[in-house]
Design an enzyme around this catalytic site. Structure first.
Site, PDB file in Angstrom:
ATOM      1  N   PHE A 136    -117.431  60.521 -17.153  1.00  0.00           N
ATOM      2  CA  PHE A 136    -116.067  60.928 -16.829  1.00  0.00           C
ATOM      3  C   PHE A 136    -116.138  62.228 -16.024  1.00  0.00           C
ATOM      4  O   PHE A 136    -116.895  63.128 -16.381  1.00  0.00           O
ATOM      5  CB  PHE A 136    -115.318  61.144 -18.143  1.00  0.00           C
ATOM      6  CG  PHE A 136    -113.820  61.156 -18.017  1.00  0.00           C
ATOM      7  CD1 PHE A 136    -113.108  59.967 -18.001  1.00  0.00           C
ATOM      8  CD2 PHE A 136    -113.122  62.345 -17.941  1.00  0.00           C
ATOM      9  CE1 PHE A 136    -111.728  59.972 -17.913  1.00  0.00           C
ATOM     10  CE2 PHE A 136    -111.740  62.359 -17.841  1.00  0.00           C
ATOM     11  CZ  PHE A 136    -111.040  61.166 -17.827  1.00  0.00           C
ATOM     12  N   ASP A 194    -120.281  61.607 -25.612  1.00  0.00           N
ATOM     13  CA  ASP A 194    -118.830  61.675 -25.481  1.00  0.00           C
ATOM     14  C   ASP A 194    -118.276  60.331 -25.960  1.00  0.00           C
ATOM     15  O   ASP A 194    -118.534  59.289 -25.351  1.00  0.00           O
ATOM     16  CB  ASP A 194    -118.431  61.952 -24.028  1.00  0.00           C
ATOM     17  CG  ASP A 194    -116.945  62.227 -23.905  1.00  0.00           C
ATOM     18  OD1 ASP A 194    -116.171  61.690 -24.727  1.00  0.00           O
ATOM     19  OD2 ASP A 194    -116.543  62.969 -22.990  1.00  0.00           O
ATOM     20  N   TYR A 224    -106.300  60.964 -28.373  1.00  0.00           N
ATOM     21  CA  TYR A 224    -105.050  60.366 -27.862  1.00  0.00           C
ATOM     22  C   TYR A 224    -105.262  58.973 -27.281  1.00  0.00           C
ATOM     23  O   TYR A 224    -104.327  58.350 -26.833  1.00  0.00           O
ATOM     24  CB  TYR A 224    -104.384  61.282 -26.827  1.00  0.00           C
ATOM     25  CG  TYR A 224    -105.289  61.786 -25.719  1.00  0.00           C
ATOM     26  CD1 TYR A 224    -105.622  60.977 -24.650  1.00  0.00           C
ATOM     27  CD2 TYR A 224    -105.800  63.080 -25.759  1.00  0.00           C
ATOM     28  CE1 TYR A 224    -106.452  61.436 -23.637  1.00  0.00           C
ATOM     29  CE2 TYR A 224    -106.637  63.547 -24.758  1.00  0.00           C
ATOM     30  CZ  TYR A 224    -106.962  62.716 -23.689  1.00  0.00           C
ATOM     31  OH  TYR A 224    -107.794  63.183 -22.704  1.00  0.00           O
ATOM     32  N   LYS A 225    -106.530  58.504 -27.260  1.00  0.00           N
ATOM     33  CA  LYS A 225    -106.788  57.154 -26.737  1.00  0.00           C
ATOM     34  C   LYS A 225    -106.710  56.154 -27.896  1.00  0.00           C
ATOM     35  O   LYS A 225    -105.640  55.926 -28.423  1.00  0.00           O
ATOM     36  CB  LYS A 225    -108.126  57.149 -26.003  1.00  0.00           C
ATOM     37  CG  LYS A 225    -108.047  58.010 -24.736  1.00  0.00           C
ATOM     38  CD  LYS A 225    -109.353  58.191 -24.013  1.00  0.00           C
ATOM     39  CE  LYS A 225    -109.112  59.056 -22.760  1.00  0.00           C
ATOM     40  NZ  LYS A 225    -110.355  59.556 -22.176  1.00  0.00           N
ATOM     41  N   ARG A 234    -107.956  48.314 -14.899  1.00  0.00           N
ATOM     42  CA  ARG A 234    -108.520  48.365 -16.253  1.00  0.00           C
ATOM     43  C   ARG A 234    -107.510  47.840 -17.258  1.00  0.00           C
ATOM     44  O   ARG A 234    -106.358  48.272 -17.291  1.00  0.00           O
ATOM     45  CB  ARG A 234    -108.848  49.811 -16.642  1.00  0.00           C
ATOM     46  CG  ARG A 234    -110.039  50.401 -15.957  1.00  0.00           C
ATOM     47  CD  ARG A 234    -110.443  51.693 -16.641  1.00  0.00           C
ATOM     48  NE  ARG A 234    -109.294  52.542 -16.988  1.00  0.00           N
ATOM     49  CZ  ARG A 234    -109.380  53.621 -17.746  1.00  0.00           C
ATOM     50  NH1 ARG A 234    -110.528  53.981 -18.277  1.00  0.00           N
ATOM     51  NH2 ARG A 234    -108.304  54.343 -17.992  1.00  0.00           N
TER      52      ARG A 234
HETATM   53  C1  LIG Z   1    -110.447  60.865 -21.680  1.00  0.00           C
HETATM   54  C2  LIG Z   1    -111.763  61.482 -21.555  1.00  0.00           C
HETATM   55  C3  LIG Z   1    -111.897  62.873 -21.512  1.00  0.00           C
HETATM   56  C4  LIG Z   1    -110.676  63.748 -21.521  1.00  0.00           C
HETATM   57  O1  LIG Z   1    -110.960  65.091 -21.654  1.00  0.00           O
HETATM   58  P1  LIG Z   1    -109.799  66.114 -21.991  1.00  0.00           P
HETATM   59  O2  LIG Z   1    -110.464  67.425 -21.954  1.00  0.00           O
HETATM   60  O3  LIG Z   1    -109.277  65.757 -23.361  1.00  0.00           O
HETATM   61  O4  LIG Z   1    -108.729  65.965 -20.967  1.00  0.00           O
HETATM   62  C5  LIG Z   1    -113.181  63.397 -21.431  1.00  0.00           C
HETATM   63  N1  LIG Z   1    -114.258  62.594 -21.395  1.00  0.00           N
HETATM   64  C6  LIG Z   1    -114.146  61.254 -21.441  1.00  0.00           C
HETATM   65  C7  LIG Z   1    -115.372  60.411 -21.432  1.00  0.00           C
HETATM   66  C8  LIG Z   1    -112.905  60.657 -21.513  1.00  0.00           C
HETATM   67  O5  LIG Z   1    -112.790  59.328 -21.544  1.00  0.00           O
END
Ligand SMILES: *Cc1c(COP(=O)(O)O)cnc(C)c1O
Length: 425
Positions: free
Chosen positions: A127, A206, A231-232, A385
């Protein structure tokens, strides 16, 4: 095993052991099919009630007394509940900050511990925020530090041999998303961890696209560090704080680069000198967003109640059914699967590729000739997706979505839309 007729989906829903969980979520409109729970989970009805209690009773009436009564220990209490979802022990997980900040804190701590090694290894599927944080960290650490990325040969799987060859005696830390946000590629965490440990490196997973979607066993994996958002798939609500995990024996060897008072051994002594708390609490920073944080618990309770094994079982069936339908009835219209076909190598979302992906996605979300709104999301350059969240996604929604994809192509409905991208896709 699967059939292309709608009746098949209706029967699957009738026999679904998790079917009553859909009732636990606030669903404003039955004409909306929501397949983006991997970006923002739906609102549990219990959260709606809890938020009004948190504002009216806890904040409104009890004011500051609510810190002792409800709020102060919540980071740890939630951490212990999330630990059960990801196979960690009590006092190994804590809720704090956002994923980006947690990643920074843990990666920084790992580099400090492995100060004689100068490389971080990640992959091209990670990400962006993870890569940005690591790039900043490398810059901060000095000119001899380097970020090395493992590649993919097919844009769907990471080339494991390439990854392994990049993990060397000079690797301090390996940072990977357990499930890749775009292709949904899912690592064998144990294999990578063992390999990294042999080279003397730490591994930071992660779990943002994995927690609440697939069974994870950090203890069995002998995982070192992990972060993830709530939040996911955990349905904690927009901006709900993230979690972090540090294996017990590492906790007192690592120190946070952000020495806030919540991570101090005795915050309410108001000492002039910082002394890190024992255990995972040392990775807290300052006052959390209490209302957002309190909103996490009902969603996690629903997952614990349903059981990750059952959730994953349904996720695999929903995904396999979707792949079957795309391949059987939508391939003719140019749709192909951009995710691993093997369910052991895939999370709970599936990317579908099409040259007109962006405009098709717009047509799904803003229907011109149908009452039915379908919400997936678009990821560059040509991926739509579809997230399958087993507690509220059902089989008829999957069937209806594939039918709608065909209709959008066959009636050229997507041609009503501009190719110009909106800010949030
Ligand atoms: C959604 C997501 C994030 C989001 O990071 P935030 O700091 O909470 O905005 C980070 N890493 C991955 C792999 C994600 O899917």
């Amino acid at each position: 095993m699967f059939e292309t007729n709608a009746n098949f989906a209706i029967q699957k829903d009738k026999n679904d052991p998790l079917k009553e969980y859909r009732e636990s979520f606030f669903i404003a409109d039955e004409n909306t099919i929501y397949l983006d729970g991997n970006s923002l989970g739906r609102l549990p009805k219990a959260t709606k009630l809890l938020i009004s209690e948190v504002t009216e009773k806890q904040w409104g009436t009890n004011l500051i007394e609510s810190w002792n009564k409800y709020w102060y220990e919540k980071s740890s209490e939630l951490g212990n509940k999330i630990a059960k979802l990801i196979g960690a022990a009590d006092n190994e997980v804590i809720v704090s900050d956002n994923t980006s900040t947690n990643l920074y804190k843990l990666a920084h701590a790992a580099l400090r511990l492995k100060h004689n090694k100068t490389e971080i290894v990640s992959d091209v599927f990670n990400f962006p925020t993870d890569l940005y944080i690591l790039q900043g960290l490398i810059e901060e650490a000095g000119t001899d530090y380097k970020l090395v990325l493992a590649n993919s040969k097919d844009d769907i799987h990471i080339d494991i041999n390439d990854l392994k060859s990049k993990i060397t005696q000079n690797t301090a830390l390996v940072v990977l998303s357990l499930v890749a946000f775009k292709s949904s590629f899912f690592y064998n965490a144990r294999e990578i961890t063992e390999w990294a440990h042999k080279k003397g490196a730490l591994v930071l997973w992660d779990l943002s696209h994995a927690a609440g979607a697939i069974p994870i066993d950090l203890t069995k994996t002998n995982a070192d560090l992990a972060v993830g958002c709530t939040y996911k798939y955990l349905n904690g609500g927009p901006g709900s704080p993230a979690f972090l995990y540090v294996r017990k024996d590492l906790q007192n060897k690592l120190t946070s680069p952000i020495q806030g008072w919540f991570g101090d051994d005795r915050p309410f002594n108001f000492d002039l000198n910082y002394k890190p708390a024992k255990g995972v609490r040392r990775f807290l920073t300052g006052t959390p967003p209490v209302i957002n944080q309190m909103a996490i618990e009902p969603g996690v309770d629903l997952l614990l109640n349903a059981g990750m094994k059952n959730i994953h079982k349904k996720s695999v069936t929903l995904s396999e059914y979707f792949i079957f339908l795309i391949q059987e009835i939508a391939q003719k219209n140019g749709f192909t699967i951009g995710s691993p076909l093997d369910s052991n190598k895939r999370g709970s979302h599936i990317s579908v590729k099409h040259p007109e992906a962006y405009r098709i996605c717009q047509a799904l979300i803003n229907p011109q000739k149908s009452k039915l709104k379908i919400i997936p999301d678009f990821r560059e350059p040509d991926n739509i997706r579809f997230g399958f969240t087993p507690l509220y996604t059902n089989f008829i929604e999957v069937w209806t979505t594939v039918e709608r994809l065909n209709t959008i192509i066959e009636t050229k409905e997507y041609e009503c839309f501009s190719m110009k991208k909106k800010v949030v896709t």
